[in-house]
Structure formats: structure tokens, C-alpha cells
Design a protein around this motif. Structure first.
Motif, PDB file in Angstrom:
ATOM      1  N   ASP A 194       0.833  -1.204   0.000  1.00 14.78           N
ATOM      2  CA  ASP A 194       0.000   0.000   0.000  1.00 14.78           C
ATOM      3  C   ASP A 194       0.868   1.255   0.000  1.00 14.78           C
ATOM      4  O   ASP A 194       1.853   1.346   0.745  1.00 14.78           O
ATOM      5  CB  ASP A 194      -0.897   0.034   1.244  1.00 14.78           C
ATOM      6  CG  ASP A 194      -2.072  -0.913   1.134  1.00 14.78           C
ATOM      7  OD1 ASP A 194      -2.239  -1.517   0.062  1.00 14.78           O
ATOM      8  OD2 ASP A 194      -2.820  -1.053   2.122  1.00 14.78           O
ATOM      9  N   PRO A 195       0.502   2.246  -0.815  1.00 15.12           N
ATOM     10  CA  PRO A 195       1.205   3.529  -0.738  1.00 15.12           C
ATOM     11  C   PRO A 195       0.714   4.313   0.478  1.00 15.12           C
ATOM     12  O   PRO A 195      -0.458   4.245   0.844  1.00 15.12           O
ATOM     13  CB  PRO A 195       0.796   4.225  -2.043  1.00 15.12           C
ATOM     14  CG  PRO A 195      -0.539   3.629  -2.379  1.00 15.12           C
ATOM     15  CD  PRO A 195      -0.505   2.215  -1.882  1.00 15.12           C
ATOM     16  N   ARG A 245       1.119   8.156   2.742  1.00 13.24           N
ATOM     17  CA  ARG A 245       1.605   9.528   2.729  1.00 13.24           C
ATOM     18  C   ARG A 245       1.951   9.950   4.152  1.00 13.24           C
ATOM     19  O   ARG A 245       1.587   9.287   5.120  1.00 13.24           O
ATOM     20  CB  ARG A 245       0.549  10.471   2.133  1.00 13.24           C
ATOM     21  CG  ARG A 245      -0.736  10.487   2.908  1.00 13.24           C
ATOM     22  CD  ARG A 245      -1.774  11.380   2.254  1.00 13.24           C
ATOM     23  NE  ARG A 245      -3.001  11.447   3.037  1.00 13.24           N
ATOM     24  CZ  ARG A 245      -3.960  10.556   3.016  1.00 13.24           C
ATOM     25  NH1 ARG A 245      -3.852   9.500   2.201  1.00 13.24           N
ATOM     26  NH2 ARG A 245      -5.037  10.693   3.767  1.00 13.24           N
ATOM     27  N   GLU A 273       6.587   9.457   3.403  1.00 12.38           N
ATOM     28  CA  GLU A 273       5.768   9.045   2.272  1.00 12.38           C
ATOM     29  C   GLU A 273       6.493   7.938   1.520  1.00 12.38           C
ATOM     30  O   GLU A 273       7.693   8.018   1.295  1.00 12.38           O
ATOM     31  CB  GLU A 273       5.513  10.234   1.344  1.00 12.38           C
ATOM     32  CG  GLU A 273       4.620   9.906   0.155  1.00 12.38           C
ATOM     33  CD  GLU A 273       4.282  11.136  -0.685  1.00 12.38           C
ATOM     34  OE1 GLU A 273       3.848  10.959  -1.837  1.00 12.38           O
ATOM     35  OE2 GLU A 273       4.461  12.257  -0.172  1.00 12.38           O
ATOM     36  N   GLY A 274       5.764   6.878   1.174  1.00 15.44           N
ATOM     37  CA  GLY A 274       6.394   5.771   0.479  1.00 15.44           C
ATOM     38  C   GLY A 274       5.441   4.607   0.307  1.00 15.44           C
ATOM     39  O   GLY A 274       4.221   4.801   0.224  1.00 15.44           O
ATOM     40  N   THR A 275       5.996   3.389   0.300  1.00 15.29           N
ATOM     41  CA  THR A 275       5.204   2.177   0.102  1.00 15.29           C
ATOM     42  C   THR A 275       5.520   1.183   1.215  1.00 15.29           C
ATOM     43  O   THR A 275       6.690   0.930   1.507  1.00 15.29           O
ATOM     44  CB  THR A 275       5.522   1.532  -1.262  1.00 15.29           C
ATOM     45  OG1 THR A 275       5.276   2.487  -2.299  1.00 15.29           O
ATOM     46  CG2 THR A 275       4.640   0.310  -1.494  1.00 15.29           C
ATOM     47  N   SER A 329       6.400  -2.057   2.892  1.00 17.82           N
ATOM     48  CA  SER A 329       7.070  -3.269   2.418  1.00 17.82           C
ATOM     49  C   SER A 329       6.986  -4.417   3.407  1.00 17.82           C
ATOM     50  O   SER A 329       7.196  -5.576   3.034  1.00 17.82           O
ATOM     51  CB  SER A 329       8.548  -2.971   2.123  1.00 17.82           C
ATOM     52  OG  SER A 329       9.221  -2.545   3.307  1.00 17.82           O
ATOM     53  N   ILE A 362       8.892   0.941   5.467  1.00 20.19           N
ATOM     54  CA  ILE A 362       8.363   1.705   4.333  1.00 20.19           C
ATOM     55  C   ILE A 362       9.498   1.996   3.359  1.00 20.19           C
ATOM     56  O   ILE A 362      10.560   2.502   3.759  1.00 20.19           O
ATOM     57  CB  ILE A 362       7.714   3.014   4.802  1.00 20.19           C
ATOM     58  CG1 ILE A 362       6.508   2.711   5.717  1.00 20.19           C
ATOM     59  CG2 ILE A 362       7.281   3.870   3.618  1.00 20.19           C
ATOM     60  CD1 ILE A 362       5.842   3.942   6.263  1.00 20.19           C
TER      61      ILE A 362
END
Length: 438
Positions: free
Chosen positions: A29-30, A32, A54-56, A58, A77
Motif C-alpha cells: 500500500d502507498p 503519505r 511518504e512511500g510504500t 514493504s 516503508i
């Protein structure tokens, strides 16, 4: 790409761990900045954990219901760009789930078990001159007891349907041996011969089982109730109270109340009666440290009021009831009840009671056996008000009656002292003018 590790924050003074009760994200999921990632709970207070970057996502480091120590990694993240990865205390990459291969790779078939013969090519390929024989068998019966899928209409002749209807048999439960699963008279006879119970048409068995993991507030309630019942030898005392005069007074006060005053329930009257009764028996307003063998008698009367919320049972606390009048008790009780239902009550508002009131309102029943709010030594249970016949010495008259079901810690409170305490409250409620006399 840099990796940012988020650790379990310090959620309160003296708190070393917290229970993970909710995930708002999953791997991939992305996210913010400032987006809520998870919620943890400690001492019935829920804390949200936001993302500082902010990122994804992992990797997630815990499952719902697990207890996580402060400082332990819980989320990783991936941050776009070439910025150096933040310090992560030596944590490596997240482990790959067992049984899953990375994208683009092929999972090899499992090795054959010891002694198992591998099929040869001749057995794998059917011979051209070998005829195919279809075995005749009844359709398999599902776990729910029905031989066909949900909504599938059984095939049968009108005569078979009439026989089944007369016998009260649901044809959806009968396996069919005819073409395309058609049910024959023989199938119906065999079904009846096996002793199968007729099923009313339109009713189906439900053998589903839902697994609900006990987490969060529900888990805290379960642990505290188990602790209270395992360590406290309860004695429950039930007494009926004539609240006719009290209800008349309450109705009049509500009719004449000022706009800035709340509507009175029976609880503030009971709180004031308990304060007067505790003045005569201070041992009822106490906490028992059974590990140290010490009873802590409190001068301040901090009344916990058990309140049902969408998440479960909580106990907001009206502090220093001895210093509050009737209207102040009602105002504070209403404020705390609303905060508890809305989930905005603070940790301080949900802890520190010295004696508790529990009430089920109109559903209060005739009598209950309330569980003491450990480590307190007494709890007062309020049952519903009902009009019952009361003998006044010459005749039966209708009266508004209410039972008090109260439990006491028998290690600290003798049965006689418990009875004296409840009888004192009964006298004050039946003669409510005494509540206002110092």
C-alpha cells in the motif's frame, strides 16, 4: 530506494508494551506523511500510529492481537529516491512468507514422499484401445448436508416432487442417481430408509463457524473478569427497595430543573446515598492489594460507573463524589458516559475508581450477580424498576420496586457488614429527603 523503519513508540509513561488492535495498511500500500498506519491499545486507551514519511509499505512486523514491546520494529516503508536509509538497528529485509516464491520465479513441485511411486509415462497417457468406463455414483454430499450447490434446483419428476412434499422432505438434501443428478423414486426410498430426517421446505441447515479473535478492549475485559473471579471470593446480597417516593421526587425535580442542569436519573441519588453509607463504613471504599496483603482505604469516594459502549464495557470514574451535590454528580456522570460511548475518554477518566455501580437500565432484570471491579472490594448493581404489590400493613398497594444486587470481596467484607451497608442505602433511597440532610 531507501527503507524507513517505524518502531513501536512510547505510548505512555511507564508503559513497556502495547497490543496491536488494528492495521490500516498492508504490504504494497502507498502511504503519505501523517497517514494512520495502525492502532495500539494500552490500559483501555487506543493510540494511533501515523507515518512520518511518504512511500510504500514493504513489511508489517506484527499481527492483530499481538503484544509489541516499545522500540520494536513494526512497519517498514520503502522511500522513493536515492536518500540514505534511516537507521534501523540492524534489521534486515522482511522474511518472505513460506510457500510463496518471488514474482517471476516458478515454484518447484514438492518432492515425492518416501515410498511413493512416480507414475510412468505409460500410466500417464491412456491407451488408445482402452475403452473409457464411466462409474455410476451419486453426487457427493457437501459438508452442510446438501448434495448440491446453493440455489441449484434439484431435478425430479412431478410424481417424485409430490411424494417428497407429502413426506416433508426437501429434495435439495436428496442425492440423485439419474442422468444429470435427477432424483428417482429409488433415490427417495433410499433417503427415507437411511433414517434421514425430513427437512421443512425453505429451511436449510447452517453449519458455518466464524472465528472471532479476541483482541483489544474485548481481550482486556476478558482478562480482568477472569482475574476478578479467580482471585476474589464473591458474596452477593440482593435486597428490594421501594423507590416510589424517590421516583416522585425525581420527576418533580426534572420538571422544575433549570436549562443548565441535566436530566436526573436514579444514579446521582444512588451515588449520594453511597457517599453517606461509606461515611459509616469506610472499609467498603477500598482497594485490596492481595499480593502485599494490604487494604488501602480511600477518603475520597471515586465512583466507577460501568458503561456499555460499541467496543465493550468500560468504567469511567466520577472522582470525589463526596464533594459533589446531586446535580454535579448527574452532570459529571452524563459527561463521562458520552465520552466513553464516543471513544474520547482519557486514561485518567477510565481508571482510579474505589467502588463501582453497574446498571443495565430498563434491561436490568430482577436480580444479577455483578463481578467486582478488581482490586475494589464492592460493587453495587441496579436492577430495573417494576410496579409490584406491596403490603403496607393493612392492604396491598402498587409500589415502584427495584432490587439492588451487590457483590463484596468476602476476604475483606463480612456478610453482616455487607448487609448493613446495603440496608443503609435502602433506607436513604426509600426516604430520599435524608439524602439531603447532613
Amino acid at each position: 530506494m531507501a527503507e524507513h523503519v517505524i518502531k513501536m513508540p512510547d505510548v505512555g509513561e511507564g508503559v513497556a508494551e502495547a497490543e496491536l488492535v488494528e492495521w490500516h495498511v498492508k504490504p504494497g500500500d502507498p502511504v503519505r506523511e501523517d497517514m494512520v498506519l495502525a492502532a495500539v491499545m494500552t490500559d483501555k486507551a487506543t493510540v494511533e500510529i501515523p507515518s512520518p514519511v511518504e512511500g510504500t509499505v514493504s513489511w508489517l512486523g506484527a499481527e492483530i492481537g499481538e503484544t509489541v514491546a516499545v522500540g520494536s520494529p513494526i512497519v517498514k516503508i520503502d522511500i522513493a529516491g536515492d536518500a540514505p536509509a534511516p537507521m534501523d538497528d540492524g534489521e534486515g529485509e522482511a522474511p518472505v512468507a513460506e510457500g510463496l516464491a518471488p514474482q517471476g520465479e516458478t515454484v518447484p513441485p514438492p518432492p515425492a514422499a518416501a515410498g511413493e511411486k512416480k507414475p510412468d509415462k505409460e500410466s500417464e497417457t491412456p491407451k488408445a484401445n482402452k475403452p473409457k468406463v464411466a462409474a455410476k455414483s451419486a453426487p457427493p454430499i457437501s459438508k452442510a448436508g446438501a448434495p448440491r450447490a446453493e440455489g441449484e434446483r434439484p431435478l425430479a419428476s412431478p410424481a417424485v416432487r409430490l411424494r417428497a412434499k407429502d413426506a416433508g422432505i426437501d429434495l435439495r438434501q436428496v442425492p440423485g442417481s439419474g442422468p444429470a443428478g435427477r432424483i428417482t423414486h429409488d433415490d427417495l426410498d433410499q433417503f427415507i430408509a437411511r433414517g434421514s430426517q425430513p427437512v421443512a421446505t425453505g429451511l436449510r441447515r447452517d453449519t458455518s463457524v466464524d472465528e472471532v479473535k479476541v483482541v483489544g478492549l474485548r481481550r482486556r475485559i476478558a482478562e480482568k473478569m477472569a482475574l476478578a473471579k479467580s482471585r476474589i471470593p464473591h458474596i452477593t446480597y440482593v435486597e428490594e427497595v421501594n423507590v416510589s417516593a424517590l421516583e416522585d421526587l425525581r420527576a418533580r425535580l426534572n420538571a422544575e430543573k433549570r436549562p443548565d442542569r441535566p436530566k436526573l436519573t436514579i444514579l446521582p441519588f444512588l451515588m449520594r446515598a453511597m457517599v453517606k453509607a461509606i461515611a459509616d463504613q469506610p472499609q467498603l471504599n477500598a482497594l485490596y492489594d492481595d499480593d502485599a496483603g494490604v487494604i488501602h482505604r480511600h477518603g475520597g469516594v471515586h465512583v466507577g460507573i460501568a458503561a456499555q459502549t460499541p467496543s465493550g464495557l468500560v468504567v469511567p470514574v466520577v472522582r470525589h463524589a463526596e464533594a459533589r451535590d446531586l446535580w454535579d454528580c448527574a452532570t459529571e456522570a452524563a459527561r463521562l458516559a458520552e465520552a466513553a460511548r464516543a471513544g474520547t475518554a482519557t486514561r485518567e477518566e477510565l481508571t482510579g475508581s474505589t467502588i463501582t455501580i453497574t446498571s443495565l437500565g430498563a434491561m436490568g432484570g430482577v436480580a444479577t450477580t455483578p463481578v467486582i471491579n478488581y482490586p475494589e472490594v464492592a460493587i453495587i448493581g441496579v436492577n430495573k424498576i417494576m410496579v409490584r404489590p406491596l403490603w403496607d400493613g393493612t392492604q396491598f398497594v402498587p409500589a415502584k420496586m427495584m432490587n439492588l444486587s451487590s457483590s463484596f470481596d468476602h476476604r475483606v467484607i463480612d456478610g453482616w457488614d455487607a448487609a448493613v451497608f446495603v440496608q443503609r442505602i435502602k433506607t436513604l433511597l426509600e426516604t430520599p429527603a435524608m439524602i439531603f440532610v447532613d
